[in-house]
Scaffold this motif. Structure first.
Motif, PDB file in Angstrom:
ATOM      1  N   GLY A 430     -12.151 -19.600   0.962  1.00  0.00           N
ATOM      2  CA  GLY A 430     -11.000 -20.396   0.556  1.00  0.00           C
ATOM      3  C   GLY A 430     -10.233 -19.824  -0.618  1.00  0.00           C
ATOM      4  N   THR A 431     -10.710 -18.692  -1.175  1.00  0.00           N
ATOM      5  CA  THR A 431     -10.038 -18.167  -2.367  1.00  0.00           C
ATOM      6  C   THR A 431      -9.207 -16.911  -2.067  1.00  0.00           C
ATOM      7  N   GLU A 432      -8.785 -16.775  -0.808  1.00  0.00           N
ATOM      8  CA  GLU A 432      -8.028 -15.586  -0.411  1.00  0.00           C
ATOM      9  C   GLU A 432      -6.811 -15.332  -1.304  1.00  0.00           C
ATOM     10  N   LEU A 433      -6.085 -16.405  -1.585  1.00  0.00           N
ATOM     11  CA  LEU A 433      -4.829 -16.230  -2.312  1.00  0.00           C
ATOM     12  C   LEU A 433      -5.084 -15.735  -3.737  1.00  0.00           C
ATOM     13  N   THR A 434      -6.142 -16.275  -4.339  1.00  0.00           N
ATOM     14  CA  THR A 434      -6.511 -15.824  -5.679  1.00  0.00           C
ATOM     15  C   THR A 434      -6.869 -14.340  -5.649  1.00  0.00           C
ATOM     16  N   LEU A 435      -7.602 -13.956  -4.616  1.00  0.00           N
ATOM     17  CA  LEU A 435      -8.013 -12.558  -4.495  1.00  0.00           C
ATOM     18  C   LEU A 435      -6.797 -11.630  -4.389  1.00  0.00           C
ATOM     19  N   ILE A 436      -5.868 -11.993  -3.522  1.00  0.00           N
ATOM     20  CA  ILE A 436      -4.686 -11.145  -3.336  1.00  0.00           C
ATOM     21  C   ILE A 436      -3.843 -11.135  -4.616  1.00  0.00           C
ATOM     22  N   ASN A 437      -3.709 -12.297  -5.254  1.00  0.00           N
ATOM     23  CA  ASN A 437      -2.968 -12.329  -6.513  1.00  0.00           C
ATOM     24  C   ASN A 437      -3.636 -11.438  -7.555  1.00  0.00           C
ATOM     25  N   GLY A 438      -4.976 -11.402  -7.509  1.00  0.00           N
ATOM     26  CA  GLY A 438      -5.707 -10.509  -8.410  1.00  0.00           C
ATOM     27  C   GLY A 438      -5.383  -9.055  -8.129  1.00  0.00           C
ATOM     28  N   LEU A 439      -5.309  -8.702  -6.841  1.00  0.00           N
ATOM     29  CA  LEU A 439      -4.955  -7.324  -6.475  1.00  0.00           C
ATOM     30  C   LEU A 439      -3.549  -7.001  -6.964  1.00  0.00           C
ATOM     31  N   ILE A 440      -2.640  -7.963  -6.775  1.00  0.00           N
ATOM     32  CA  ILE A 440      -1.249  -7.742  -7.197  1.00  0.00           C
ATOM     33  C   ILE A 440      -1.192  -7.540  -8.713  1.00  0.00           C
ATOM     34  N   ASN A 441      -1.928  -8.376  -9.432  1.00  0.00           N
ATOM     35  CA  ASN A 441      -1.989  -8.251 -10.888  1.00  0.00           C
ATOM     36  C   ASN A 441      -2.444  -6.841 -11.291  1.00  0.00           C
ATOM     37  N   LEU A 442      -3.488  -6.355 -10.617  1.00  0.00           N
ATOM     38  CA  LEU A 442      -4.010  -5.019 -10.940  1.00  0.00           C
ATOM     39  C   LEU A 442      -3.005  -3.914 -10.634  1.00  0.00           C
ATOM     40  N   LEU A 443      -2.325  -4.057  -9.505  1.00  0.00           N
ATOM     41  CA  LEU A 443      -1.351  -3.037  -9.115  1.00  0.00           C
ATOM     42  C   LEU A 443      -0.238  -2.950 -10.153  1.00  0.00           C
ATOM     43  N   ILE A 444       0.197  -4.133 -10.616  1.00  0.00           N
ATOM     44  CA  ILE A 444       1.275  -4.138 -11.610  1.00  0.00           C
ATOM     45  C   ILE A 444       0.768  -3.548 -12.929  1.00  0.00           C
ATOM     46  N   LYS A 445      -0.438  -3.979 -13.331  1.00  0.00           N
ATOM     47  CA  LYS A 445      -1.000  -3.503 -14.594  1.00  0.00           C
ATOM     48  C   LYS A 445      -1.193  -1.985 -14.585  1.00  0.00           C
ATOM     49  N   ASN A 446      -1.709  -1.481 -13.463  1.00  0.00           N
ATOM     50  CA  ASN A 446      -1.994  -0.038 -13.378  1.00  0.00           C
ATOM     51  C   ASN A 446      -0.795   0.773 -12.904  1.00  0.00           C
ATOM     52  N   ASP A 447       0.355   0.137 -12.831  1.00  0.00           N
ATOM     53  CA  ASP A 447       1.580   0.807 -12.409  1.00  0.00           C
ATOM     54  C   ASP A 447       1.410   1.515 -11.056  1.00  0.00           C
ATOM     55  N   LEU A 448       0.826   0.768 -10.109  1.00  0.00           N
ATOM     56  CA  LEU A 448       0.648   1.334  -8.769  1.00  0.00           C
ATOM     57  C   LEU A 448       1.654   0.732  -7.794  1.00  0.00           C
ATOM     58  N   ILE A 449       2.774   0.288  -8.316  1.00  0.00           N
ATOM     59  CA  ILE A 449       3.748  -0.355  -7.443  1.00  0.00           C
ATOM     60  C   ILE A 449       4.920   0.576  -7.176  1.00  0.00           C
ATOM     61  N   ASN A 450       5.649   0.292  -6.097  1.00  0.00           N
ATOM     62  CA  ASN A 450       6.785   1.116  -5.703  1.00  0.00           C
ATOM     63  C   ASN A 450       8.064   0.490  -6.268  1.00  0.00           C
ATOM     64  N   LYS A 451       8.449   0.951  -7.467  1.00  0.00           N
ATOM     65  CA  LYS A 451       9.539   0.278  -8.188  1.00  0.00           C
ATOM     66  C   LYS A 451      10.883   0.414  -7.486  1.00  0.00           C
ATOM     67  N   ASP A 452      11.125   1.583  -6.900  1.00  0.00           N
ATOM     68  CA  ASP A 452      12.405   1.766  -6.206  1.00  0.00           C
ATOM     69  C   ASP A 452      12.540   0.789  -5.050  1.00  0.00           C
ATOM     70  N   PHE A 453      11.443   0.687  -4.278  1.00  0.00           N
ATOM     71  CA  PHE A 453      11.462  -0.209  -3.129  1.00  0.00           C
ATOM     72  C   PHE A 453      11.681  -1.651  -3.580  1.00  0.00           C
ATOM     73  N   ILE A 454      10.964  -2.035  -4.649  1.00  0.00           N
ATOM     74  CA  ILE A 454      11.080  -3.409  -5.147  1.00  0.00           C
ATOM     75  C   ILE A 454      12.522  -3.695  -5.570  1.00  0.00           C
ATOM     76  N   LYS A 455      13.134  -2.723  -6.228  1.00  0.00           N
ATOM     77  CA  LYS A 455      14.484  -2.914  -6.730  1.00  0.00           C
ATOM     78  C   LYS A 455      15.505  -2.997  -5.596  1.00  0.00           C
ATOM     79  N   GLU A 456      15.372  -2.101  -4.637  1.00  0.00           N
ATOM     80  CA  GLU A 456      16.394  -2.023  -3.594  1.00  0.00           C
ATOM     81  C   GLU A 456      16.158  -2.957  -2.415  1.00  0.00           C
ATOM     82  N   LYS A 457      14.914  -3.223  -2.125  1.00  0.00           N
ATOM     83  CA  LYS A 457      14.624  -3.880  -0.848  1.00  0.00           C
ATOM     84  C   LYS A 457      13.999  -5.271  -0.966  1.00  0.00           C
ATOM     85  N   THR A 458      13.847  -5.781  -2.167  1.00  0.00           N
ATOM     86  CA  THR A 458      13.185  -7.083  -2.265  1.00  0.00           C
ATOM     87  C   THR A 458      13.924  -8.018  -3.226  1.00  0.00           C
TER      88      THR A 458
END
Lengths: 836, 147
Positions: A430-458
């Protein structure tokens, strides 16, 4: 590229191609026994020998030798023919010549080659084996005396299925294919081994002594089970399905089938199938003719409509119907009865697809099935593919074994695919959403995100950012019980891959948060730029053969076909089944009594003034009906199904009608006419939808079939970040957290009527950890009573160390409604287990 | 099982370590019981069928308990010429075991092998890791009485 000469013919092949592949290209037929296109080369049988000019060896095995530039190859010389004859003679030393009683006769590679090469006598003498034939294993019969040790069964079980049930055992003359310690088979019973066996060593028990292969008329059609949409080849004789096979070049499944597809056809000829319309009079069903039954349906529904209004009638369709049938059904309900009270799959089975529609503007898996095999990282989010989508599991195995993909498994328990993982995230149910939010938090913290894509496509990144701020690894550990290192590793594996996909199943087991899980998966994919490129994206795998079509065709309260919103949405499935809400119901191909998570379905249905059930069998739901309309199976009708990649595939009518049944489509047309609801030539499914190549309904489906580009191909497209969160479920010390997962046989609408499949499934079980079992005092196989605040049910205990402590997994079972434990919310729930 | 985990841990970083692990496990447990193979399978993430395939391929691995002393008599060409048949039947009579059998008290296991690689000493036999050459029925009695 490599140029070589084969039998005086020049061919050009790709680097790394084998001589055998080049021969095939040159049109030279080289015999093979152990070679299988979809498996890695093995070189066991030596029958594919060819002569290569200028080599020191006399003969070269063509299936394992790479072609090189300038090679000159001969495939059919006197010497080669002699050598191949010798190999066949050697095989025939031990191979029994029991072809007259062998089910493979007619399609046996050894028989064909012996015939082709004219091997009549045998210069060698030796003993025939007398190994006992395995009659004990279900579904698959193994006669190892006929085995020629090509190893195809071992390899397909390992390379594609990832099961490795069998292996080469012993050595030398005593070598055989066997299980560990010679036990009977206890595997997934996909029968893939049967499909590749070149001889009659592995055969289908269901086909034994049913027909000779050459008597069968082979008709390809689409599998009625899961949403993968495999092509089945029905072997028909005397208007009966005698066997089901597959062909490597026909259909999206490349010849691969699972147990359901290959062995699950017994329901079609089940003697319990309904043959005539039934009307209940004084509590008893009486057989009537179609005119009377349909007349009564129309009169009664019209009465209710006049007396209580159209809103007091509701309809449940099924994701097992064809697109044409669903279209016409909703047409009948909306135009004929005048209500939007139409739904299917409990109203929850398609919520994952709705989630994708909200975030990506595309209500289906973003990429096609075969792209999975070329991806570099896969996140399986609550997707036990061995159980639910065995052929998607093949794609995952191919990605891992052939393309070095790394796998992350996020599930409530250890699943079979967990054996090959880079990171295993077993989270508290039942904690799937927390888990994924945790992954997202880590990706942002560790700068593992695709900034260009986020800016242009989201859009909506800021909202997501503020939502996930609190989901630090430590916070996530506190809720999901997943350790921070594993989470960190998973984040890296997913984000650092050049292309990565997320696979989620929906509509099976507990699907209360399917929409939110889809949104969470989509957030993760958007964040890393994994939308809109090959071998990436989000796969939402629904349960049934036409789950996609049922949604596309608008069998839902809020959408018309093609996702046009309605002005006033009707009742959802759960609302319709609240006692007293409706007066009349029309249920087609669903069995709410057995599959819905509502404890009071039966009462609600009993309280109706008028209930029509349209089904193949007398289900517990049908027993409550006033009129039962018997219908044809998938093998007895035409139409189309849309698979999970939105590929629309045609069914082919292979059998005559069963008894006096009609197809769902014929019934709907008849009812439309009786209700005065217009069917023009444009939307008459019989005249145009099926018969013509361009099916007007496909405009509602779009996607792959209609050749329309996916929305992200459009420059203005933007994916939406929609943050999602969930509450934690707390359990007391003496309680377990009950979970249900999708099972191999799903809800049982077809499998419950296929006895041999049921035999493999076994009894309904609840799985608990050994330690919990000890605390409660349970042994394996003990009958137990399991109860939640909603209901209690009885089943057997199964002990396993794949289940974390504190969790009990209740698998869905065709013969038992386990979903009642969970109630409308369809989320993990606190419960108790006790010895019965 | 702690012992087994120790062995598996030792080879955790080594590719293709199944055979040395099986050898050490057999050394530790005397033979390879099913539980041990299951444990190895879990430890190495290998399917049990494949491990079973390897175990049954090599004659050095046993799935049933072996005697404390394994007697191997050579029946290779050189030994055969020098009267291996007589040697084998003498051993069989002395310890009352047929080829491939283990005594109920788990003291002796008797096997014959195709060649022990010591043809100059034929006929040859071995007890565990010790070689005994130029065997005669009389010598066998003395040797076996030491065990």
């Amino acid at each position: 590229m490599i140029t070589l000469t084969i039998d005086n013919k020049k061919v050009v092949v790709e680097d790394g191609a084998t001589i055998l592949a080049a021969c095939e290209m040159a049109g030279s037929k080289v015999p093979t026994l152990c070679h299988e296109k979809k498996l890695l080369s093995f070189g066991a049988c030596r029958i594919c020998l060819v002569e290569v000019e200028g080599t020191r060896t006399k003969f070269t095995p063509s299936c394992t030798t790479p072609a090189t530039d300038g090679m000159v190859v001969k495939t059919m010389t006197e010497a080669l023919i002699k050598a191949r004859r010798t190999i066949l003679e050697l095989l025939l030393i031990s191979h029994p010549l029991d072809c007259p009683v062998c089910d493979k006769a007619g399609e046996c590679s050894l028989q064909d080659l012996v015939y082709e090469y004219g091997v009549s006598g045998n210069r060698f003498k030796g003993i025939k084996f007398t190994l006992p034939v395995d009659h004990i294993s279900p579904l698959i019969e193994r006669d190892l005396n006929r085995c020629i040790l090509c190893g195809k069964c071992v390899r397909i079980c390992d390379e594609l299925q990832g099961v490795s049930e069998i292996s080469f055992v012993n050595r030398g003359m005593r070598t055989k294919i066997g299980t560990d310690f010679d036990r009977p088979l206890d595997c997934e019973f996909c029968g893939q081994c049967i499909s590749v066996c070149p001889v009659g060593a592995l055969t289908s028990k269901l086909f034994k002594y049913k027909a000779r292969l050459w008597e069968l008329e082979n008709i390809p059609t689409i599998c009625p089970y899961c949403s993968n949409g495999c092509t089945l080849i029905l072997g028909i004789k005397d208007n009966q399905i005698k066997t089901i096979t597959s062909h490597d070049d026909i259909g999206i499944n490349e010849g691969n089938l699972c147990a359901k597809g290959r062995f699950g056809y017994e329901f079609v000829a089940n003697p319990l199938r309904l043959k005539k319309p039934l009307v209940k009079r004084d509590g008893k069903f009486e057989e009537v003719d179609w005119d009377e039954a349909l007349g009564l349906v129309v009169t009664k529904f019209n009465e209710i409509k006049t007396d209580s209004g159209a809103n007091s009638i509701g309809a449940l369709g099924s994701a097992r119907l064809t697109n044409e049938e669903i279209y016409l059904f909703q047409h009948l309900i909306r135009q004929g009865l005048g209500t939007n009270n139409i739904d299917h799959g409990g109203g929850y089975s398609y919520q994952g697809l709705i989630g994708l529609k909200e975030s990506l503007d595309y209500p289906a898996s973003t990429n096609s099935i075969h792209e999975i095999r070329e991806t570099k990282a896969i996140l399986l989010l609550r997707a036990d593919l061995n159980e639910t989508h065995p052929n998607i599991k093949i794609e995952v195995n191919l990605a891992i074994n052939r393309h070095q993909a790394r796998l992350i498994v996020a599930d409530n328990k250890r699943i079979k695919l967990s054996a090959n993982v880079a990171s295993n995230l077993i989270y508290k149910p039942g904690t799937e959403l927390t888990l994924i939010n945790g992954l997202i938090n880590l990706l942002i913290k560790n700068d593992l995100i695709n900034k260009d894509f986020i800016k242009e496509k989201t859009t909506g990144f800021d909202k997501l950012l503020s939502c996930v701020k609190k989901y630090t690894p430590e916070y996530v550990e506190g809720i999901c019980e997943v350790n921070p290192q594993d989470l960190e590793l998973a984040a890296r594996v997913y984000a650092e891959a050049e292309k990565a996909c997320i696979i989620v199943t929906c509509g099976m087991g507990l699907c209360g948060n399917n929409r939110d899980i889809a949104l969470a998966a989509s957030n993760l994919a958007l964040l890393t730029g994994n939308i809109g490129k090959e071998s990436s994206g989000v796969y939402i795998l629904p349960e049934k053969n036409n789950s996609q079509g049922a949604l596309d065709m608008g069998a839902v309260p809020g959408f018309l076909p093609g996702y046009m919103p309605v002005d006033k949405p009707g009742y959802s499935a759960f609302q319709m089944l609240e006692a007293g809400k409706l007066k009349g119901m029309f249920i087609v191909g669903e069995n709410p009594v057995m599959t819905y998570p509502l404890p009071d379905v039966q009462k609600a249905l009993e309280s109706l003034e008028f209930l029509v059930v349209q089904d193949m069998f007398m289900t517990p739901t049908a027993e409550l009906a006033d009129v039962i309309l018997p219908v044809g199976s998938f093998a007895e009708k035409e139409g189309t199904y849309a698979n999970l990649g939105k590929r629309v595939q045609k069914l082919k009518k292979a059998l005559l009608c069963h008894g006096e049944t009609k197809s769902d489509l014929e019934i709907f047309i008849d009812l439309c006419q009786r209700m005065g609801c217009e069917i023009t030539t444009d939307n008459n499914p019989l005249t145009s939808f099926i018969k013509e190549e361009s099916n007007p309904l496909t405009s509602f489906i779009k996607g792959e079939f209609a050749g329309e580009d996916k929305p992200w191909k459009n420059n203005n497209w933007k994916g939406k970040f929609i943050p999602v969160e969930s509450d934690e479920i707390k359990t007391d010390r003496d309680e377990l957290l009950l979970v249900s997962t999708g099972s191999h046989l799903y809800s049982g609408s077809l499998s419950a009527w296929s006895p041999h499949l049921l035999e493999v499934k076994g009894e309904a079980c609840v799985e608990v950890n050994y330690k919990d079992a000890k605390k409660i005092g349970l042994d394996a196989g003990d009958p137990v009573k399991i109860s939640s605040k909603n209901a209690s049910i009885k089943l057997k205990a199964r002990l396993s160390d794949n289940i974390p402590e504190g969790v009990a997994v209740v698998e869905t079972h065709p013969l038992l409604n386990v979903m009642v434990l969970f109630g409308q919310k369809m989320m993990p729930i606190k419960g108790k287990i006790g010895k019965e | 099982m702690d012992k087994l985990n120790e062995i598996i841990d030792k080879y955790r970083e080594t590719e293709g370590a199944l055979i040395p692990i099986l050898q050490e496990a057999q050394e530790a447990f005397g033979y390879l019981p099913k539980d041990v193979l299951v444990g190895i399978g879990k430890g190495l993430k290998l399917p049990l069928s494949q491990i079973y395939g390897v175990v049954t391929f090599y004659s050095q691995f046993f799935l049933t308990p072996h005697g404390k002393y394994t007697i191997r008599a050579c029946r290779g060409t050189a030994c055969h010429v020098q009267g291996a048949k007589k040697i084998i039947s003498t051993i069989e009579n002395l310890i009352n075991l047929k080829e491939g059998e283990t005594s109920p008290d788990l003291k002796f296991t008797f096997e014959t092998v195709a060649c022990l690689g010591a043809c100059a000493l034929s006929p040859v036999m071995m007890v565990n890791k010790d070689y005994f050459g130029k065997m005669t029925p009389k010598k066998i009695t003395t040797i076996l009485s030491q065990y």
